[in-house]
Design an enzyme around this catalytic site. Structure first.
Site, PDB file in Angstrom:
ATOM      1  N   CYS A   2       0.850  -1.185   0.000  1.00 21.86           N
ATOM      2  CA  CYS A   2       0.000   0.000   0.000  1.00 21.86           C
ATOM      3  C   CYS A   2       0.888   1.238   0.000  1.00 21.86           C
ATOM      4  CB  CYS A   2      -0.933   0.086   1.197  1.00 21.86           C
ATOM      5  SG  CYS A   2      -2.092  -1.263   1.310  1.00 21.86           S
ATOM      6  N   ARG A  27       3.902  -0.160  -4.873  1.00 18.23           N
ATOM      7  CA  ARG A  27       3.711  -0.697  -3.524  1.00 18.23           C
ATOM      8  C   ARG A  27       2.419  -1.502  -3.386  1.00 18.23           C
ATOM      9  NH1 ARG A  27       6.999   1.889   0.198  1.00 18.23           N
ATOM     10  NH2 ARG A  27       5.620   1.156   1.821  1.00 18.23           N
ATOM     11  N   TRP A  74      -2.795  -2.744  -1.612  1.00 13.27           N
ATOM     12  CA  TRP A  74      -2.511  -4.181  -1.751  1.00 13.27           C
ATOM     13  C   TRP A  74      -3.346  -4.838  -0.664  1.00 13.27           C
ATOM     14  CZ3 TRP A  74      -0.693  -8.356   1.018  1.00 13.27           C
ATOM     15  CH2 TRP A  74      -0.286  -9.459   0.268  1.00 13.27           C
ATOM     16  N   ASN A 100      -1.499   2.345   5.665  1.00 17.50           N
ATOM     17  CA  ASN A 100      -0.627   1.255   5.205  1.00 17.50           C
ATOM     18  C   ASN A 100      -0.211   0.474   6.443  1.00 17.50           C
ATOM     19  OD1 ASN A 100       1.400  -0.357   4.060  1.00 17.50           O
ATOM     20  ND2 ASN A 100       2.922   1.278   4.220  1.00 17.50           N
ATOM     21  N   GLY A 101      -0.549  -0.809   6.506  1.00 16.46           N
ATOM     22  CA  GLY A 101      -0.200  -1.620   7.674  1.00 16.46           C
ATOM     23  C   GLY A 101      -1.337  -2.557   8.011  1.00 16.46           C
ATOM     24  N   GLU A 495      17.223 -18.040  -7.715  1.00 18.42           N
ATOM     25  CA  GLU A 495      16.853 -16.677  -8.079  1.00 18.42           C
ATOM     26  C   GLU A 495      16.276 -16.629  -9.504  1.00 18.42           C
ATOM     27  OE1 GLU A 495      16.218 -14.084  -6.624  1.00 18.42           O
ATOM     28  OE2 GLU A 495      16.491 -12.421  -8.010  1.00 18.42           O
ATOM     29  N   LYS A 499      12.583 -15.251 -10.394  1.00 19.67           N
ATOM     30  CA  LYS A 499      12.366 -14.162 -11.362  1.00 19.67           C
ATOM     31  C   LYS A 499      11.323 -14.578 -12.383  1.00 19.67           C
ATOM     32  CE  LYS A 499      13.540 -11.477  -9.741  1.00 19.67           C
ATOM     33  NZ  LYS A 499      14.229 -11.423  -8.494  1.00 19.67           N
ATOM     34  N   GLU A 502       7.620 -15.030 -10.800  1.00 20.14           N
ATOM     35  CA  GLU A 502       6.884 -13.880 -10.267  1.00 20.14           C
ATOM     36  C   GLU A 502       6.391 -12.919 -11.344  1.00 20.14           C
ATOM     37  OE1 GLU A 502       8.910 -11.168  -7.572  1.00 20.14           O
ATOM     38  OE2 GLU A 502      10.811 -11.536  -8.569  1.00 20.14           O
ATOM     39  N   HIS A 518      17.053 -37.321  -7.136  1.00 23.80           N
ATOM     40  CA  HIS A 518      16.338 -37.750  -5.920  1.00 23.80           C
ATOM     41  C   HIS A 518      14.837 -37.473  -6.023  1.00 23.80           C
ATOM     42  CE1 HIS A 518      20.129 -38.645  -4.037  1.00 23.80           C
ATOM     43  NE2 HIS A 518      20.581 -37.465  -4.439  1.00 23.80           N
ATOM     44  N   LYS A 617       5.843  -4.330  -4.123  1.00 25.58           N
ATOM     45  CA  LYS A 617       7.297  -4.219  -4.025  1.00 25.58           C
ATOM     46  C   LYS A 617       7.822  -4.494  -2.621  1.00 25.58           C
ATOM     47  CE  LYS A 617      11.470  -3.228  -5.373  1.00 25.58           C
ATOM     48  NZ  LYS A 617      12.189  -4.320  -6.031  1.00 25.58           N
TER      49      LYS A 617
HETATM   50  O1  M6R Z   1      12.776  -5.281   0.259  1.00 31.08           O
HETATM   51  P1  M6R Z   1      13.289  -6.656   0.553  1.00 31.08           P
HETATM   52  O2  M6R Z   1      14.610  -6.918  -0.099  1.00 31.08           O
HETATM   53  O3  M6R Z   1      13.318  -6.969   2.014  1.00 31.08           O
HETATM   54  O4  M6R Z   1      12.245  -7.618  -0.106  1.00 31.08           O
HETATM   55  C1  M6R Z   1      12.338  -9.000   0.037  1.00 31.08           C
HETATM   56  C2  M6R Z   1      11.434  -9.718  -0.933  1.00 31.08           C
HETATM   57  O5  M6R Z   1      10.102  -9.361  -0.715  1.00 31.08           O
HETATM   58  C3  M6R Z   1      11.798  -9.408  -2.393  1.00 31.08           C
HETATM   59  O6  M6R Z   1      13.122  -9.723  -2.665  1.00 31.08           O
HETATM   60  C4  M6R Z   1      10.873 -10.190  -3.348  1.00 31.08           C
HETATM   61  O7  M6R Z   1      11.124 -11.560  -3.232  1.00 31.08           O
HETATM   62  C5  M6R Z   1      11.058  -9.719  -4.790  1.00 31.08           C
HETATM   63  N1  M6R Z   1       9.777  -9.561  -5.405  1.00 31.08           N
HETATM   64  C6  M6R Z   1      11.811 -10.660  -5.627  1.00 31.08           C
HETATM   65  O8  M6R Z   1      11.998 -10.208  -6.916  1.00 31.08           O
END
Ligand code: M6R
Length: 622
Positions: A2, A27, A74, A100-101, A495, A499, A502, A518, A617
């Site tokens: 948010c 956000r 969000w 926000n929260g 990673e 990527k 997501e 395995h 984000k």
């Molecule tokens: O702001 P942060 O680095 O603490 O965020 C951690 C994760 O939420 C963040 O890396 C998330 O996994 C990304 N969307 C990955 O691309």
């Protein structure tokens, strides 16, 4: 999660709020709304969907109100529909707020307020706060029947009464129709900044919504509130004690948050990596003397060098960087290290022996689970260091010391340049600890020379973008992918899978390559691309064996290999090459083609890569 923005000044508030919401849209983007204070009432527009949908729903005439609040959501409590969108107004119609929260005790408070006769419209936790403030304002009495002191401002007093009833996290901007010359911002556990301009004030979740108007800001701490009125502003705690806050310079610039000709922020941030890494390394690496200079943690280096154990904690991509860090600290410094998911660590009652050092990694510096893990560690007496990008963020302030990434704002939801900088910072730390413990000057200098060459090498990988896009084109319709690596390339495989999933919504799994036999090898068909990160490093021969096992079962392979490796060619249906580097720094190079691959697969599938579905984000809720 948010984004909130609020304006108080002399200009028309509406366009400023909309512009601010667009900056904060990363956000959260499932619904949005604005409330303008005009002629003794709130003029509210709310809609499900993006800020563009909100714009379409705004009244045709532009309101001349100079005070307003806005929100991009969000969803946590209640579906992303119009009723649940913020701003929320109390049952008397006098209080409006954006939040926000999460209000943890909202259900209990809601029950009580309903009993007291307050009507609710939405399913949100936020409306409870609006009604709570409205209730205290309306009754002019606290819960024990005591009247508000005569000399206080009733709006401010009602806000404080309501906050004293609430458990949870909030960054909020609040208005009252009876006090058109007043706006209140409050913070606990969610970020909130007050931008201070000439005769104008902007409250926002982050600096990107402020920097266009002013570079001067107050960073509120938890439990603080800012009250803006026609005479200026003052700050106090939510328990009504005065606090003096320092005006600080916002460190981001407008061009850093513009697309500058790129189609998406993710694309821009991938392309920025040679420069962002240079900035991250700049002035910190002294190759000649074989030294690392990390001012932020210098006073703790002795403690770090002697530590018996390092725990890295983080979420998502930052956790993957932490896994690279675990390997780096073990290999280079010979210090036992392990990476922990912050969300698990916080609830596990972890055992932290005396002298354990905890390193929290976070791009945003606001991730709720990472913050809670830090609190756990601090409660147990551990030294906690931060590896954070956003200057002045909650994690930066909560940790004992730390190292900033210095890569500028990362706006794309998929983290890219933050990952490479996190790995670079952890590499610097591990090399410095290694130097202090046992590494020879030659070994340190050789590592540092390699590190300094990484930005130029990433440029060479970026030059293959069109070719990698073709590989994405050829494979984009496969719904399941595997990413496999060994040693330092194992976290890169994780990673790469994150990527892809997501932003393209393709199911992707990352694994250590040897784990295939395995179980997961049962999945192999010619419709499931297997991406092998198989550069020339210590486990090269082993991973070739793993590739063979996949190919023998009809699997199709996309292989990331070292430039000039002729031997690997027959093992790859698609071959991507990266320049050579040492084992420990491989992730800084091998992750880049996987970022590009994921980006193009998502674009080719027609997705909005900067705002993938269901995500936001920074994850500021549990
Ligand atoms: O702001 P942060 O680095 O603490 O965020 C951690 C994760 O939420 C963040 O890396 C998330 O996994 C990304 N969307 C990955 O691309």
């Amino acid at each position: 999660m948010c984004g909130i923005v609020a304006y108080f000044g002399r200009k028309h508030a509406q366009p400023i709020l909309i512009e601010g919401l667009k900056r904060l849209e990363y956000r959260g983007y499932d619904s949005a709304g604005v409330a303008l204070l005009e002629k003794g009432a709130f003029n509210i527009t709310k809609t499900p969907g993006r800020i563009s949908a909100l714009e379409e729903n705004l009244p045709e005439y532009e309101s001349d109100s100079t005070v307003g609040i806005g929100h991009t959501r969000w969803a946590t409590h209640g579906q992303p529909n119009q009723i649940n969108a913020h701003p929320h107004v109390d049952y008397t119609g006098k209080i409006a707020l954006v939040h926000n929260g999460i209000i943890e005790n909202y259900a209990t408070l809601k029950k009580w307020l309903i009993k007291e006769g307050c009507a609710f419209q939405s399913e949100t936790d936020t409306e409870v706060v609006a009604n709570l403030i409205g209730y205290f304002y309306d009754k002019n009495q606290d819960r024990n029947g005591r009247f508000a002191p005569k000399d206080c401002n009733r709006f401010e007093w009602a806000v404080q009464q309501a906050l004293s009833e609430i458990y949870g996290t909030y960054g909020m901007a609040i208005l009252c129709v009876d006090c058109p010359d007043m706006m209140i911002g409050v913070k606990k556990g969610s970020p909130l900044i007050l931008g201070v301009g000439k005769n104008e004030y902007i409250i926002a979740s982050d600096a990107s919504a402020i920097v266009q108007h002013t570079t001067q800001a107050i960073y509120l701490s938890d439990g603080e509130m800012a009250i803006i009125d026609s005479d200026g502003f003052y700050t106090k705690t939510i328990t009504n004690k005065e606090v003096q806050k320092e005006l600080k310079e916002i460190e981001i610039s407008l061009d850093q948050i513009e697309l500058e000709g790129f189609d998406h922020y993710m694309q821009k941030e991938i392309a920025e990596q040679p420069v962002s890494l240079e900035t991250c390394l700049n002035g910190r690496v002294d190759v000649k003397n074989g030294r690392i200079i990390l001012g932020g943690v210098s006073q703790y280096l002795r403690e770090l060098t002697r530590t018996k154990r390092i725990i890295l904690t983080a979420c998502g991509t930052a956790w993957h960087a932490g896994l690279v860090g675990e390997f780096l600290f073990e290999q280079l410094a010979r210090i036992p290290a392990e990476v922990e998911y912050a969300s698990e660590f916080r609830y596990r009652n972890p055992i932290l022996e005396e002298g354990t050092v905890v390193i929290a990694i976070s791009q945003s510096g606001e991730t709720a689970d990472t913050l809670a893990a830090i609190e756990q560690a601090r409660d147990r007496g551990a030294l906690v260091l931060g590896v954070v990008n956003v200057v002045g963020s909650s994690i930066a302030r909560l940790t004992d010391a730390g190292v900033y990434l210095r890569v500028g704002p990362e706006i794309g939801v998929a983290s890219t340049k933050a990952f490479t900088a996190q790995v670079a910072v952890l590499s610097m730390l591990a090399i410095e600890l290694g130097r202090r413990r046992h590494l020879s000057t030659d070994a340190v200098q050789s590592l540092l020379r390699e590190l300094m060459e990484i930005p130029a090498k990433i440029k060479r990988i970026l030059a293959q973008t069109d070719y990698i896009r073709q590989i994405a084109q050829a494979n984009k319709d496969h719904e399941n992918w595997l990413f496999l690596g060994r040693g330092f390339n194992y976290p890169v495989a994780l990673e790469g899978a994150l990527k892809l999933k997501e932003i393209s919504y393709i199911h992707a799994e990352g694994l250590p390559a040897a784990e295939m036999k395995h179980g997961p090898i049962a999945l192999i068909t010619d419709r499931m691309p297997a991406v092998f990160v198989a550069t020339r490093c210590s486990q090269y021969e082993k991973i070739i064996g793993n590739i063979e096992e996949v190919r023998a079962r009809g699997g199709k392979t996309i292989v990331v290999a070292t430039e000039g490796d002729e031997h690997i060619k027959p093992y790859a249906d698609h071959l991507i090459t990266v320049p050579e580097t040492c084992d420990q720094l491989q992730p800084l190079l091998t992750v880049v083609p996987l970022q590009i691959l994921a980006y193009h697969a998502a674009v080719l599938r027609g997705h909005d890569v900067d705002k993938p579905r269901n995500l936001a984000k920074s994850v500021t809720v549990e």
